[in-house]
Design an enzyme around this catalytic site. Structure first.
Site, short mmCIF file in Angstrom:
data_model
loop_
_atom_site.label_atom_id
_atom_site.label_comp_id
_atom_site.label_asym_id
_atom_site.label_seq_id
_atom_site.Cartn_x
_atom_site.Cartn_y
_atom_site.Cartn_z
N GLU A 1 0.83 -1.20 0.00
CA GLU A 1 0.00 0.00 0.00
C GLU A 1 0.87 1.26 0.00
O GLU A 1 1.88 1.34 0.70
CB GLU A 1 -0.92 0.03 1.23
CG GLU A 1 -1.80 1.29 1.26
CD GLU A 1 -2.83 1.25 2.36
OE1 GLU A 1 -3.75 0.41 2.26
OE2 GLU A 1 -2.73 2.05 3.32
N PRO B 1 -0.66 8.92 -1.89
CA PRO B 1 -0.20 9.95 -2.83
C PRO B 1 0.74 10.94 -2.15
O PRO B 1 0.51 11.32 -1.00
CB PRO B 1 -1.49 10.64 -3.28
CG PRO B 1 -2.59 9.71 -2.91
CD PRO B 1 -2.11 8.97 -1.70
N PRO B 2 1.78 11.39 -2.84
CA PRO B 2 2.70 12.37 -2.25
C PRO B 2 2.08 13.76 -2.27
O PRO B 2 1.07 14.00 -2.93
CB PRO B 2 3.91 12.29 -3.17
CG PRO B 2 3.33 11.91 -4.50
CD PRO B 2 2.16 11.01 -4.20
N TYR C 1 -22.52 4.24 4.46
CA TYR C 1 -21.66 3.09 4.76
C TYR C 1 -20.94 2.61 3.50
O TYR C 1 -21.40 2.87 2.37
CB TYR C 1 -22.49 1.93 5.33
CG TYR C 1 -23.19 2.25 6.61
CD1 TYR C 1 -22.50 2.26 7.83
CD2 TYR C 1 -24.56 2.56 6.62
CE1 TYR C 1 -23.15 2.55 9.02
CE2 TYR C 1 -25.22 2.86 7.80
CZ TYR C 1 -24.51 2.86 9.00
OH TYR C 1 -25.15 3.16 10.17
N GLN D 1 -7.23 -4.14 8.70
CA GLN D 1 -6.43 -3.10 9.33
C GLN D 1 -5.23 -3.78 10.00
O GLN D 1 -5.22 -4.99 10.25
CB GLN D 1 -7.29 -2.39 10.38
CG GLN D 1 -6.64 -1.17 11.01
CD GLN D 1 -7.49 -0.63 12.14
OE1 GLN D 1 -7.89 -1.39 13.03
NE2 GLN D 1 -7.78 0.66 12.10
N ARG E 1 7.66 3.90 2.19
CA ARG E 1 9.07 3.56 2.40
C ARG E 1 9.28 2.14 1.90
O ARG E 1 8.36 1.34 1.83
CB ARG E 1 9.44 3.68 3.88
CG ARG E 1 9.23 5.08 4.44
CD ARG E 1 9.50 5.11 5.93
NE ARG E 1 9.15 6.41 6.50
CZ ARG E 1 9.19 6.67 7.80
NH1 ARG E 1 9.55 5.72 8.66
NH2 ARG E 1 8.86 7.87 8.24
N ASN F 1 18.32 6.92 -21.07
CA ASN F 1 18.22 5.74 -20.21
C ASN F 1 18.34 6.17 -18.76
O ASN F 1 19.42 6.53 -18.31
CB ASN F 1 19.32 4.72 -20.55
CG ASN F 1 19.03 3.37 -19.93
OD1 ASN F 1 18.30 3.27 -18.95
ND2 ASN F 1 19.61 2.32 -20.50
N ALA G 1 21.38 -2.56 -18.69
CA ALA G 1 20.78 -3.90 -18.78
C ALA G 1 21.86 -4.95 -18.61
O ALA G 1 23.03 -4.74 -18.97
CB ALA G 1 20.08 -4.06 -20.13
N ALA G 2 21.47 -6.10 -18.06
CA ALA G 2 22.44 -7.16 -17.80
C ALA G 2 23.17 -7.59 -19.06
O ALA G 2 24.37 -7.88 -19.03
CB ALA G 2 21.74 -8.35 -17.15
#
Length: 654
Positions: free
Chosen positions: A62, A65-66, A173, A227, A324, A455, A460-461
């Site tokens: 979760e 918004p900033p 509700y 919760q 975070r 980029n 990229a690998a």
């Protein structure tokens, strides 16, 4: 004639009108092509059910918004980093004070839309009925549907003051909101509702709150997220009570890794929960030591999650991240749920928008800028599937909004100047930036170059397979912005170049895309005559003057895969028409992201402007993928020719 080189002004591609990726998307796509990734075609509740049937536990995250535009850029970067761990979904909270349904870059709606469209994340948008009229809610839901969101968390919401007051003509509700969604949108949305393991603080009793939860599920909710709580026994008792009154949908426990003393106090105040005394006893003595509290929070969360998972009652874990990442990632890693090396369904980043579920072909040019590609094709009604097709007029939207938060560089201006140079003194200063990006070594001022305008991600690998060659050519002024090595039948499980389902084999043609000077291009064209039947090339300047030997401007498949029981999949092409759209963006990035770091008329700005105005954008494809790539030899031959005396060369200007 096949492979006949030809030059032109601009092929005059149009940027408006058609809404598909080719002249006739219905003719050029085969929607019956078996999907490489079944999850792309499943609803969230179907994904959950399949995971539950197989016993494959999942996690979800979760975010909220900033408050600022800079915070939005940082949050999108966090989405990308945390997407690498393989969450089943993310959810974005609804903040009434932040104009949540608007098009502001900090709104709940825009953050959730970005997660779906540009980060490829299955996303749930929270929505509350607090202080909203039914018609407002319906408008928000229509907007969410338009943006590709298919999941809603239906909540009553918190009152502005201490007491709840229903909006006149509104809902009282969350059950009313669930019913409204089902009435107005039938089964389009998957609906999540909240559960309170100790009962909602405003409920008359725990039993009364359970009754309301049962009503929400009966009204059409598909699953429940609880919760936060601190002890596993609290969740077990809650699930038992739900089962006894006939609630049978999935119930996901909400996990909150304690990350700081202040954030814990704030969250407890909002949720009106009591922290167990044994936790208080540990935290109080270390409340001023954030690192110690975070480590304790991780240890506590890992222990709680293991107890939940071992019970067999928990199909997945939902984490309240507080935006975070460190603590949540560490908990998941210790649980063995963080996917360190996720299997790529396709070699490019996916969008989770429902209308893009069949998409499995893209031009290679946007390989390092997938968000830009998604933005420029957002108005298409259909997307290429099976093959790119005859792309005589792809309708790429114009990219003028470089300021959009999901297209901006993740690095602030100060960091970019440290990486790319506070001051440029010559074109060679620019060459050095490319070299340090590839080498990973600090520049002359001690800073590592971790991105370029083309980029914004680490290398990229597969770049490691040709790192030395790339370093050598960039030092010479071949400024590479995209490349891939040739691959011949590597297993699809290969950690570097693999993609798609297990048991397959992947192939690639060597590809090199770069900016270089006019003088180098003139020599390159002389050299390419020797490789005419093997190498396809396309060379263009900022004005659109271009020369290519691509046969009839047809797309060239440069990546493909063969998998058991499927047709050949070719997800990446070099398309000459699309290249002319890409070149506008590629050239503009010199100015928009690099040049504008400096004052107008400054020497540094003028150097970038000169490169923008005078260099060419080149792409080369070596069609002989089973052989060692000849592209490095092409470049070496080019510079060998350049080093000869001018009288020894026969020049041919493009």
């Amino acid at each position: 004639m096949v492979n006949e080189a030809r030059g032109s002004g601009s092929p005059n591609p149009r940027s408006e009108g058609s809404s598909s990726g080719s002249e006739s998307s219905k003719d050029s796509s085969r929607c019956s092509t078996p999907s490489l990734d079944p999850e792309r075609h499943e609803r969230l509740r179907e994904k959950m059910r399949r995971r539950m049937d197989s016993g494959d536990k999942w996690f979800s995250l979760e975010f909220f918004p900033p408050r600022t535009a800079e915070g939005a850029v940082n949050l999108i970067s966090r989405f990308d980093r945390m997407a690498a761990g393989g969450p089943l979904f993310v959810d974005v909270t609804w903040h009434p004070a932040g104009d949540p349904g608007s098009d502001k870059e900090t709104s709940s709606m825009m953050i959730a839309s970005t997660a779906v469209n540009y980060c490829g994340l299955e996303t749930i948008l929270h929505m509350t009925c607090c202080q909203q009229r039914p018609e407002e809610i319906t408008g928000h839901l229509h907007r969410a549907k338009q943006l590709g969101l298919k999941n809603i968390m239906a909540l009553r919401g918190d009152p502005v003051g201490d007491h709840w007051e229903a909006e006149e003509g509104g809902f009282s509700y969350a059950t009313d909101l669930v019913k409204h969604i089902r009435t107005e949108f039938a089964d389009y949305f998957d609906i999540c509702v909240a559960g309170y393991p100790r009962g909602h603080p405003d409920a008359e009793s725990f039993e009364d709150d359970l009754k309301h939860l049962k009503e929400k599920v009966s009204a059409g909710a598909d699953f429940i997220i609880t919760q936060l709580f601190f002890e596993a026994s609290t969740f077990f008792s809650f699930v038992k009570a739900c089962t006894e009154i006939g609630i049978s949908c999935p119930i996901l426990p909400g996990i909150f890794p304690i990350q700081g003393y202040t954030s814990l106090r704030q969250l407890v105040k909002l949720s009106k929960l009591e922290v167990p005394q044994k936790i208080k006893d540990v935290i109080e003595p270390i409340k001023d030591n954030d690192a110690a509290i975070r480590n304790y929070g991780i240890e506590l969360a890992v222990s709680l999650c293991r107890e939940l998972l071992d019970s067999g009652l928990v199909p997945g874990l939902h984490f309240y991240t507080l935006n975070r990442e460190v603590a949540t990632m560490e908990v998941l890693k210790q649980l063995g749920m963080w996917t360190e090396d996720p299997r790529r369904p396709l070699p490019w980043a996916l969008s989770a928008h429902p209308k893009r579920r069949e998409e499995d072909v893209r031009p290679i040019f946007w390989a390092s800028r997938p968000k830009s590609y998604i933005y420029r094709t957002q108005d298409w009604d259909e997307f290429p599937n099976g093959r790119w097709g005859n792309s005589s007029s792809p309708a790429f939207g114009e990219l003028k909004d470089y300021y959009l938060f999901y297209l901006k560089s993740k690095s602030p201006r100060e960091e970019l100047l440290k990486m790319w140079g506070e001051e440029l003194t010559s074109e060679e200063s620019v060459f050095e930036v490319f070299e340090h990006y590839l080498s990973g070594e600090p520049n002359r001022h001690g800073y590592r170059v971790t991105c370029l305008p083309w980029n914004d991600e680490p290398l990229a690998a597969e770049t490691s397979l040709m790192k030395e060659e790339l370093l050598r050519v960039n030092r010479l002024g071949i400024l590479t912005i995209n490349s891939q090595p040739n691959i011949n039948a590597k297993p699809s499980s290969d950690p570097v170049v693999g993609w798609g389902p297990s048991g397959g084999y992947v192939f690639q043609k060597a590809y090199l895309e770069f900016f270089t000077s006019r003088e180098t291009v003139e020599a390159l064209l002389q050299v390419l005559k020797t490789y005419e039947l093997r190498v396809n090339y396309h060379i263009v300047d900022v004005k659109g003057e271009n020369i290519t030997n691509a046969p009839e401007l047809q797309p060239n498949a440069v990546t493909w895969g063969i998998f058991p029981g499927r047709e050949i999949i070719q997800p990446t092409v070099v398309d000459p028409i699309s290249f002319m759209f890409w070149k506008d963006e590629a050239f503009a990035l010199w100015i928009e992201q690099w040049g504008k770091l400096y004052e107008e008329e400054s020497p540094s700005r003028m150097i970038i402007q000169y490169i923008h105005d005078n260099y060419f954008l080149v792409n080369l494809v070596d069609n002989e993928f089973p052989l060692d790539s000849c592209l490095w030899q092409v470049v070496e031959d080019t510079f060998e020719l350049l080093n000869r005396h001018p009288t020894e060369r026969e020049t041919q200007a493009p």
